[in-house]
Write a protein that holds these residues in place. Structure first.
Motif, mmCIF file in Angstrom:
data_model
loop_
_atom_site.group_PDB
_atom_site.id
_atom_site.type_symbol
_atom_site.label_atom_id
_atom_site.label_comp_id
_atom_site.label_asym_id
_atom_site.label_seq_id
_atom_site.Cartn_x
_atom_site.Cartn_y
_atom_site.Cartn_z
ATOM 1 N N UNK A 135 1.067 -1.115 0.063
ATOM 2 C CA UNK A 135 0.034 0.056 -0.030
ATOM 3 C C UNK A 135 0.777 1.118 -0.044
ATOM 4 N N UNK A 136 1.911 1.126 0.970
ATOM 5 C CA UNK A 136 2.876 2.392 0.777
ATOM 6 C C UNK A 136 3.477 2.486 -0.610
ATOM 7 N N UNK A 178 7.255 7.332 -0.621
ATOM 8 C CA UNK A 178 8.597 6.878 -0.927
ATOM 9 C C UNK A 178 9.122 6.593 0.341
ATOM 10 N N UNK A 179 8.850 7.676 1.469
ATOM 11 C CA UNK A 179 9.673 7.733 2.877
ATOM 12 C C UNK A 179 8.979 6.425 3.542
ATOM 13 N N UNK A 180 7.536 6.400 3.654
ATOM 14 C CA UNK A 180 6.835 5.202 4.389
ATOM 15 C C UNK A 180 7.335 3.777 3.701
ATOM 16 N N UNK A 181 7.525 3.761 2.408
ATOM 17 C CA UNK A 181 7.964 2.432 2.059
ATOM 18 C C UNK A 181 9.429 1.975 2.387
ATOM 19 N N UNK A 182 10.186 3.218 2.385
ATOM 20 C CA UNK A 182 11.542 2.990 2.613
ATOM 21 C C UNK A 182 11.573 2.508 4.390
ATOM 22 N N UNK A 183 10.859 2.945 4.964
ATOM 23 C CA UNK A 183 11.013 2.645 6.352
ATOM 24 C C UNK A 183 10.368 1.463 6.802
ATOM 25 N N UNK A 228 20.773 0.734 1.279
ATOM 26 C CA UNK A 228 20.501 1.666 2.436
ATOM 27 C C UNK A 228 19.203 2.465 2.004
ATOM 28 N N UNK A 229 18.524 2.756 3.106
ATOM 29 C CA UNK A 229 17.430 3.684 2.927
ATOM 30 C C UNK A 229 17.549 4.939 2.248
ATOM 31 N N UNK A 230 18.415 5.808 2.491
ATOM 32 C CA UNK A 230 18.845 7.192 2.000
ATOM 33 C C UNK A 230 18.671 6.696 0.420
ATOM 34 N N UNK A 256 16.431 7.030 -5.113
ATOM 35 C CA UNK A 256 16.152 6.120 -6.138
ATOM 36 C C UNK A 256 14.629 6.190 -6.674
ATOM 37 N N UNK A 257 13.985 6.045 -5.654
ATOM 38 C CA UNK A 257 12.396 5.833 -5.725
ATOM 39 C C UNK A 257 12.134 7.381 -6.355
#
Lengths: 140, 140, 140
Positions: free
Chosen positions: B21-22, B28-33, B52-54, B59-60
């Motif tokens: 869903x994210x 993008x931030x919610x997905x990376x989390x 890495x998340x950053x 990239x996203x």
């Protein structure tokens, strides 16, 4: 309501996840090995019944050219599981089939409804029979 | 057969329901989390690895224009779960991706097979690595 | 994480497997019987709200000609279940709808996100309300 446990539901989901991968990898022998030795596949919509693993392998090999140049995937949904006895399950579900070309174009086979009988032998599920119905418009 | 419990199966299904869903909301931030801090995404089919998340967020965001004007949805199926240790799961599945325009026209990305490593930290699942393979025709 | 058990997850999956079959069989009365007597369906994307089984049946019958000549299938994914109380569940999921003609051509309705409230009465689940949102492109 269904009379089976969550553990059986999960066992069935895992069985299909494995079986569908073998099918979509066009691993005919591996796919046939998920059927019992006397396993039957009945393509009810075209009146074609295949009995036993050897006939299943021969029939599937004969059908392989249909999948030349495409990656096939079966997407199943709406499993209903009915426990006939301790080691026999009636399972029904529907299936959407994609065919993806090397350059990424996706198209679709007609949708299907499937009725399987699964049996558990030495703790492992096998398909004893599979009846495939092509979805047709409902008369309204 | 899988060595995990029905409860873990359900935990994994819920994890993907939330993560997809994210992703489909382009959050993008919610997905990376939902990845570990050092989480890796490997688009194996185009030789592109993001660590890495950053880097995942960067990239996203860079990829977002691909989804301008369409509602994206990932439809997953055929999860297989293997418990590596108490808090590490190998999960594989396949994914069909729809792109729906504002006036309701649906089209499709190629289909994919995904291999994830999930880890449980403080009772919560995260993706530690994701390897994405585009489905290609099987040689027959 | 979800607060429900694997058994409830399976109960919910089975409920939808049954309900979606009735819907796709265009069995309007059977489908309406899976709602509570005062059940509500809200097509939020077209501002159309139907209250009670009788209105649901009338509305569905009115809509039937849309499905003349096609076999309909709803393919759901990404269920999230939240237990409000012992016999009330909030369930959300997304839905892909295929329409297959008699000669096997498949096309698609827009994709949807659905929010249901299910209630358990005498051990059996019913839909008390359903809110349907058509997926629209995310502003980016």
């Amino acid at each position: 309501m269904s009379n089976v446990s969550a553990q059986t539901y999960f066992e069935v989901q895992t069985f299909y996840a494995q079986q569908m991968r073998l099918l979509d990898r066009l691993d005919v022998e591996g796919y046939a090995a998920t059927f019992t030795e006397d396993g039957v596949t009945d393509h009810a919509h075209r009146g074609e019944k295949v009995e036993g693993r050897a006939a299943l392998i021969a029939g599937a090999k004969h059908a392989l050219p249909r999948y030349k140049g495409v990656a096939v995937r079966h997407w199943n949904d709406h499993y209903l599981i009915d426990e006939v006895d301790e080691n026999t399950l009636n399972v029904t579900y529907c299936s959407l089939v994609t065919r993806t070309t090397a350059d990424g174009k996706v198209d679709f086979e007609p949708t299907f409804a499937i009725e399987d009988v699964l049996v558990r032998v030495d703790g492992r599920l096998y398909t004893r029979s599979r009846t495939i119905h092509r979805d047709l418009p409902v008369a309204i």
